[in-house]
Motif scaffolding. Structure first.
Motif, PDB file in Angstrom:
ATOM      1  N   VAL A  18     -15.030  30.045 -22.773  1.00 34.85           N
ATOM      2  CA  VAL A  18     -13.900  29.823 -23.678  1.00 34.85           C
ATOM      3  C   VAL A  18     -13.068  31.091 -23.779  1.00 34.85           C
ATOM      4  O   VAL A  18     -11.835  31.049 -23.689  1.00 34.85           O
ATOM      5  N   SER A  19     -13.734  32.227 -23.945  1.00 39.68           N
ATOM      6  CA  SER A  19     -13.014  33.496 -24.036  1.00 39.68           C
ATOM      7  C   SER A  19     -12.208  33.769 -22.775  1.00 39.68           C
ATOM      8  O   SER A  19     -11.053  34.203 -22.847  1.00 39.68           O
ATOM      9  N   LEU A  20     -12.806  33.513 -21.613  1.00 39.47           N
ATOM     10  CA  LEU A  20     -12.101  33.729 -20.351  1.00 39.47           C
ATOM     11  C   LEU A  20     -10.923  32.771 -20.186  1.00 39.47           C
ATOM     12  O   LEU A  20      -9.849  33.163 -19.740  1.00 39.47           O
ATOM     13  N   ALA A  21     -11.111  31.525 -20.570  1.00 38.54           N
ATOM     14  CA  ALA A  21     -10.055  30.515 -20.409  1.00 38.54           C
ATOM     15  C   ALA A  21      -8.891  30.747 -21.355  1.00 38.54           C
ATOM     16  O   ALA A  21      -7.742  30.454 -21.007  1.00 38.54           O
ATOM     17  N   THR A  22      -9.175  31.270 -22.543  1.00 39.60           N
ATOM     18  CA  THR A  22      -8.126  31.396 -23.562  1.00 39.60           C
ATOM     19  C   THR A  22      -7.568  32.808 -23.692  1.00 39.60           C
ATOM     20  O   THR A  22      -6.496  32.993 -24.253  1.00 39.60           O
ATOM     21  N   ASP A  23      -8.307  33.800 -23.225  1.00 39.50           N
ATOM     22  CA  ASP A  23      -7.940  35.206 -23.407  1.00 39.50           C
ATOM     23  C   ASP A  23      -7.842  35.560 -24.887  1.00 39.50           C
ATOM     24  O   ASP A  23      -7.048  36.398 -25.301  1.00 39.50           O
ATOM     25  N   VAL A  24      -8.662  34.888 -25.707  1.00 38.59           N
ATOM     26  CA  VAL A  24      -8.731  35.143 -27.147  1.00 38.59           C
ATOM     27  C   VAL A  24     -10.113  35.717 -27.441  1.00 38.59           C
ATOM     28  O   VAL A  24     -11.121  35.213 -26.954  1.00 38.59           O
ATOM     29  N   VAL A  25     -10.129  36.786 -28.235  1.00 39.00           N
ATOM     30  CA  VAL A  25     -11.404  37.410 -28.621  1.00 39.00           C
ATOM     31  C   VAL A  25     -11.937  36.665 -29.844  1.00 39.00           C
ATOM     32  O   VAL A  25     -11.282  36.617 -30.891  1.00 39.00           O
ATOM     33  N   PRO A  26     -13.124  36.068 -29.732  1.00 39.16           N
ATOM     34  CA  PRO A  26     -13.681  35.324 -30.870  1.00 39.16           C
ATOM     35  C   PRO A  26     -14.274  36.263 -31.912  1.00 39.16           C
ATOM     36  O   PRO A  26     -14.655  37.399 -31.623  1.00 39.16           O
ATOM     37  N   GLU A  27     -14.364  35.747 -33.127  1.00 40.76           N
ATOM     38  CA  GLU A  27     -15.039  36.472 -34.199  1.00 40.76           C
ATOM     39  C   GLU A  27     -16.554  36.289 -34.074  1.00 40.76           C
ATOM     40  O   GLU A  27     -17.328  37.180 -34.405  1.00 40.76           O
ATOM     41  N   LYS A  28     -16.965  35.115 -33.569  1.00 40.94           N
ATOM     42  CA  LYS A  28     -18.388  34.783 -33.520  1.00 40.94           C
ATOM     43  C   LYS A  28     -18.650  33.880 -32.322  1.00 40.94           C
ATOM     44  O   LYS A  28     -17.867  32.968 -32.038  1.00 40.94           O
ATOM     45  N   THR A  29     -19.756  34.134 -31.635  1.00 39.83           N
ATOM     46  CA  THR A  29     -20.209  33.230 -30.577  1.00 39.83           C
ATOM     47  C   THR A  29     -21.720  33.059 -30.687  1.00 39.83           C
ATOM     48  O   THR A  29     -22.426  33.969 -31.144  1.00 39.83           O
ATOM     49  N   GLU A  30     -22.176  31.901 -30.294  1.00 39.98           N
ATOM     50  CA  GLU A  30     -23.603  31.612 -30.193  1.00 39.98           C
ATOM     51  C   GLU A  30     -23.782  30.725 -28.975  1.00 39.98           C
ATOM     52  O   GLU A  30     -22.972  29.834 -28.741  1.00 39.98           O
ATOM     53  N   LYS A  31     -24.824  30.964 -28.210  1.00 34.93           N
ATOM     54  CA  LYS A  31     -25.082  30.170 -27.009  1.00 34.93           C
ATOM     55  C   LYS A  31     -26.358  29.359 -27.189  1.00 34.93           C
ATOM     56  O   LYS A  31     -27.394  29.895 -27.613  1.00 34.93           O
ATOM     57  N   ALA A  32     -26.268  28.076 -26.888  1.00 34.14           N
ATOM     58  CA  ALA A  32     -27.429  27.188 -27.013  1.00 34.14           C
ATOM     59  C   ALA A  32     -28.616  27.766 -26.248  1.00 34.14           C
ATOM     60  O   ALA A  32     -28.478  28.228 -25.115  1.00 34.14           O
ATOM     61  N   GLY A  33     -29.771  27.773 -26.905  1.00 36.55           N
ATOM     62  CA  GLY A  33     -30.995  28.255 -26.286  1.00 36.55           C
ATOM     63  C   GLY A  33     -31.292  29.719 -26.556  1.00 36.55           C
ATOM     64  O   GLY A  33     -32.443  30.139 -26.478  1.00 36.55           O
ATOM     65  N   GLU A  34     -30.265  30.520 -26.855  1.00 39.00           N
ATOM     66  CA  GLU A  34     -30.513  31.920 -27.185  1.00 39.00           C
ATOM     67  C   GLU A  34     -31.126  32.004 -28.580  1.00 39.00           C
ATOM     68  O   GLU A  34     -30.898  31.151 -29.428  1.00 39.00           O
ATOM     69  N   MET A  35     -31.863  33.053 -28.829  1.00 38.65           N
ATOM     70  CA  MET A  35     -32.547  33.221 -30.106  1.00 38.65           C
ATOM     71  C   MET A  35     -31.599  33.773 -31.170  1.00 38.65           C
ATOM     72  O   MET A  35     -30.852  34.714 -30.915  1.00 38.65           O
TER      73      MET A  35
END
Length: 135
Positions: A18-35
């Protein structure tokens, strides 16, 4: 008082996409499966969240809406592509707190047609949560 953000969620998507596609820096990210560092349990879904405007908006949310529109239709179309691929769901999250019944900005939310156009181009929905904090 308002808090506004754009949130994308996915069962398995990578927030970096999403960050690469939009060139927008998110405030928060979480990836499924990560702790989760907070709970120690794996995240059940991925999310990408970008705050729009200041943390707390006193008065009209118009400046935040204009900030979103300033991202441009190419960014909206990039989000639409992610949504169309079936991996992500996009939502404009608007939280409004009613604290003063006499405050003109607490009488409702209006969106400029450019915001509606941007949301339509991105395939994003709008989720409006309103809380009354006075008696």
């Amino acid at each position: 008082m308002f808090r506004i953000s754009l949130r994308l969620v996915s069962d398995s998507g990578d927030p970096d996409e999403v960050s690469l596609a939009t060139d927008v820096v998110p405030e928060k990210t979480e990836k499924a499966g990560e702790m989760s560092p907070r709970t120690g349990n794996p995240y059940k879904f991925s999310q990408w969240t970008a705050r729009i405007g200041p943390q707390r908006i006193a008065g009209s949310p118009d400046d935040a809406f204009h900030e979103l529109a300033s991202w441009g239709l190419p960014t909206a179309e990039a989000i639409r592509k992610l949504v169309a691929e079936g991996c992500w769901e996009a939502t404009l999250m608007i939280v409004q707190e009613f604290r003063d019944p006499e405050n003109v900005f607490e009488k409702g939310i209006s969106m400029d047609p450019k915001i509606i156009e941007w949301l339509a181009a991105s395939g994003a929905g709008a989720d409006i949560d309103q809380y009354i904090l006075y008696e």
